[in-house]
Design a protein around this motif. Structure first.
Motif, PDB file in Angstrom:
ATOM      1  N   CYS A 226     -35.319 -34.673 -47.545  1.00  0.00           N
ATOM      2  CA  CYS A 226     -35.654 -34.606 -45.924  1.00  0.00           C
ATOM      3  C   CYS A 226     -34.695 -34.239 -44.782  1.00  0.00           C
ATOM      4  CB  CYS A 226     -36.784 -35.600 -46.059  1.00  0.00           C
ATOM      5  SG  CYS A 226     -36.964 -35.735 -44.061  1.00  0.00           S
TER       6      CYS A 226
ATOM      7  N   CYS B 247     -43.211 -35.630 -44.200  1.00  0.00           N
ATOM      8  CA  CYS B 247     -41.719 -35.603 -45.241  1.00  0.00           C
ATOM      9  C   CYS B 247     -43.155 -37.452 -45.933  1.00  0.00           C
ATOM     10  CB  CYS B 247     -40.682 -36.401 -44.620  1.00  0.00           C
ATOM     11  SG  CYS B 247     -39.837 -37.440 -45.259  1.00  0.00           S
TER      12      CYS B 247
ATOM     13  N   CYS C 299     -40.788 -40.907 -44.788  1.00  0.00           N
ATOM     14  CA  CYS C 299     -40.453 -41.072 -43.499  1.00  0.00           C
ATOM     15  C   CYS C 299     -41.627 -40.394 -42.220  1.00  0.00           C
ATOM     16  CB  CYS C 299     -38.865 -41.074 -42.904  1.00  0.00           C
ATOM     17  SG  CYS C 299     -39.188 -38.820 -42.189  1.00  0.00           S
TER      18      CYS C 299
ATOM     19  N   CYS D 168     -34.903 -37.780 -42.267  1.00  0.00           N
ATOM     20  CA  CYS D 168     -34.271 -39.339 -43.055  1.00  0.00           C
ATOM     21  C   CYS D 168     -33.661 -39.411 -44.308  1.00  0.00           C
ATOM     22  CB  CYS D 168     -35.554 -40.038 -43.427  1.00  0.00           C
ATOM     23  SG  CYS D 168     -36.090 -39.024 -44.203  1.00  0.00           S
TER      24      CYS D 168
HETATM   25 ZN    ZN Z   1     -38.070 -38.202 -44.127  1.00  0.00          ZN
END
Ligand code: ZN
Length: 642
Positions: free
Chosen positions: A262, A231, A234, A265
């Protein structure tokens, strides 16, 4: 990689050498080119697979991948390499030979590049990068350097004669070993490389149904790899899935916004960011190192590798009708809800887009008592419910009675049971038919002042066909249509006409799947209106326990159809209630399909934000109904170590 990609590198004057300078993955980028002349490059997720295809330690390679991965191109390039560089014998096995031949002609030959060329004999020949074919008959091609391509279908005798360097089995989930006394075709096929040096074994398939999937079995005994994103917000590792796709639709059902979220996050990504994460992604092993080696054959120490992925990693081109790939996928997900048979559409989404097998929640259907309890106080013969815009009927004649149901239809596939009756009497006599006529010619008052007739009636002609057809013929102008139920798994709800007769075939399995999944719909508290496809029943003497017992009398199981696809097949278990209520509903539904029109809808114009439909575990529509206004929930981690 799409099919337009062609091998056009100039290697036509090369000599075939026993030990090529370049490993396959590099060879492909060295010699292959795109149609516009730009050099061919693997997508990052294809490269590792290409490296493994001829890697000495990897004895078997399994591909459980979404539609659009570029599998045909990758394998075609592999065949080409084996033919040119190793003078290899390449075999491809298909569930049936005609599928194989069409793959050879329509996919493989264009992929590996060929010239159409007649030498006076009228036989089409093709060359792979300069090696002319010396023999090219359906399903078998031999080249001047001794290399060959052969297609193997169901025939075990052909399979046993094959001597192969490369053995590729496609659509292994559609292989049917159930009737073969010869045993396991996949293992027998891979065994045909025994005397050879290369011994490349590749298998691929869309997965089918959980517990019945051959490719799942192959993945289970392998080192299993997934393409993971990191990601960019994050930094968590993440196995992308269509469940991570969010979208908005306008009132026409068109997807106007789509994004990937995602699961760690909650950050939303557009397609450009998704592509960047996929480009930077990597294959990761799921589970522990034990899977590195085949557990039941430790002596060989040879690796079985399996690659699985959903379509969310796709880096190829998207359909030109969409701004980008996630809009294209979101539109497919959105279409499930509008589809006639959402369960079947969900199976296709799971198999072809997610690259996952479908979990069969064996026939969700409500109890008769639940259906009794949710009856509603409307009196169809006094006044139709406001939503009814079309009235149809289904008729099921038996030896000594005729069952008939009249159903009202409105927007969003919503329907109202209006009348059900069992008319007793011998169908070879006229009384019972006269009584039927009286029921079918009644008109229904609508709150808007109109009266609605029964617009279309489907009459089953399975029992005493001549009598039934003769009764239907003069009533054609009233929309009376003779039909016959087909138990063929893949017959659509409105099937083809019976040859030589004016009788329509009805795919009863598909109709029953739709009816049962719609019966399972629940009304969402706090939401206006009813879910799409909701079926209403009136509080009336005609809709009693016995009716509902008959309506849900049948059981079902998923069965493999002729093409290897799975379909839900219905049957009446011993001791079950008589199924005429279900049969009549099937025919009334077919009648509605025959007269399908655009129902007026009072949907507002606001855009609706929604999650895509959930495939696992529940394929039922109640999930869809409940999901609509629900907040996004945190999803369970699907990947060990993520
Ligand atoms: Zn993320």
């Amino acid at each position: 990689m799409n099919r337009a990609t062609r091998i056009i590198g100039d290697v036509s004057n090369r000599i075939v050498r026993p030990s090529p300078d370049l490993p396959f993955a590099e060879w492909a980028e060295h010699y292959l080119a795109l149609p516009d002349g730009t050099p061919f490059r693997w997508h990052p997720y294809q490269r590792t697979i290409a490296e493994d295809m001829f890697r000495p330690g990897v004895s078997e390679l399994y591909l459980r991948l979404f539609s659009g991965f570029g599998k045909t191109f990758t394998l075609g390039a592999g065949f080409s390499y084996a033919l040119v560089e190793h003078a290899g014998s390449c075999g491809a096995m298909f569930p049936n030979e005609s599928d194989g031949k069409s793959w050879l002609t329509n996919e493989l030959k264009p992929t590996i590049g060929y010239d159409e060329d007649t030498d006076g004999t009228g036989v089409q020949r093709f060359h792979v990068q300069g090696i002319r074919s010396v023999r090219d008959i359906a399903g078998f091609t031999k080249f001047a350097n001794g290399a060959s391509i052969q297609i193997i279908g169901q025939s075990f005798s052909k399979l046993r004669r094959a001597q192969l360097d490369v053995a590729f089995a496609d659509e292994v989930d559609a292989l049917d070993d159930s009737s073969a006394s010869e045993g396991d075709r996949l293992r027998a096929f891979f065994g045909r490389t025994r005397q050879r040096v290369m011994q490349r074994h590749w298998a691929a398939s869309y997965p089918s149904v959980v517990g019945k999937s051959r490719i799942d079995e192959c993945v289970d005994i392998s080192q299993s790899l997934y393409w993971l994103f990191t990601c960019s917000a994050c930094s968590a590792l993440w196995r992308p899935h269509t469940q991570d796709l969010g979208f908005k639709r306008n009132r026409h059902g068109d997807v106007t916004h789509a994004w990937l979220t995602c699961p760690h996050c909650g950050e939303r990504f557009d397609d450009r960011e998704r592509r960047a994460m996929s480009t930077a992604g990597a294959w990761h092993v799921e589970g522990d190192e034990e899977h590195d080696w085949r557990p039941d054959d430790p002596a060989t120490r040879r690796t079985y590798r399996a690659y699985s992925s959903s379509c969310m990693i796709q880096l190829g081109l998207c359909d030109e009708n969409f701004p980008d790939y996630i809009h294209e996928v979101a539109s497919k997900l959105a279409a499930v809800r509008r589809s006639q048979n959402p369960s079947a559409s969900l199976r296709v989404i799971a198999n072809q887009l997610d690259g996952e097998s479908f979990r069969d929640e064996s026939a969700i259907k409500p109890e008769p008592s639940e259906l009794m309890q949710r009856r509603e106080p409307y009196r169809p013969f006094e006044m139709l419910p406001d939503g009814v815009q079309l009235v149809t009927a289904g008729v099921d004649p038996n030896a000594d009675f005729i069952s008939v149901e009249i159903v009202g239809w409105g927007a969003n596939d919503e329907c109202w049971a209006l009348h059900y009756e069992k008319i007793n009497g011998n169908i070879l006599q006229t009384d019972v038919w006269r009584a039927l006529d009286r029921i079918l010619t009644r008109r229904f008052r609508h709150p808007d002042g109109r009266t609605l007739p029964v617009a279309v009636t489907c009459v089953d002609t399975n029992h005493k066909p001549t009598t039934c057809r003769r009764w239907c013929a003069p009533r054609r102008s009233r929309g009376v249509i003779p039909i016959i139920g087909s138990n063929q798994l893949d017959t659509p709800l409105l099937g083809p006409r019976v040859k030589g007769k004016d009788v329509l075939r009805i795919g009863v399995n598909e109709a029953k799947e739709t009816i049962y999944s719609r019966l399972s719909l629940v009304v969402d508290e706090g939401e206006d209106g009813f879910p799409q496809g909701y079926q209403h029943f009136p509080i009336s003497e005609h809709y009693q326990a016995r009716y509902f017992a008959g309506l849900v009398a049948e059981e079902s199981e998923l069965k493999k159809g002729r093409t290897g696809q799975f379909f839900r097949a219905y049957f009446l278990p011993p001791g079950a209630a008589r199924p005429e209520p279900l049969d009549c509903r099937v025919y009334a539904m077919a009648a509605e399909q025959l007269r399908r029109f655009h129902y007026d809808s009072d949907d507002d114009e606001t855009e609706e934000e929604e999650k895509p439909v959930e495939r696992q575990p529940a394929p039922d529509l109640s999930t869809l109904a409940r999901q609509r206004n629900r907040q996004r929930r945190t999803r369970k981690k699907r990947f060990i170590g993520a």
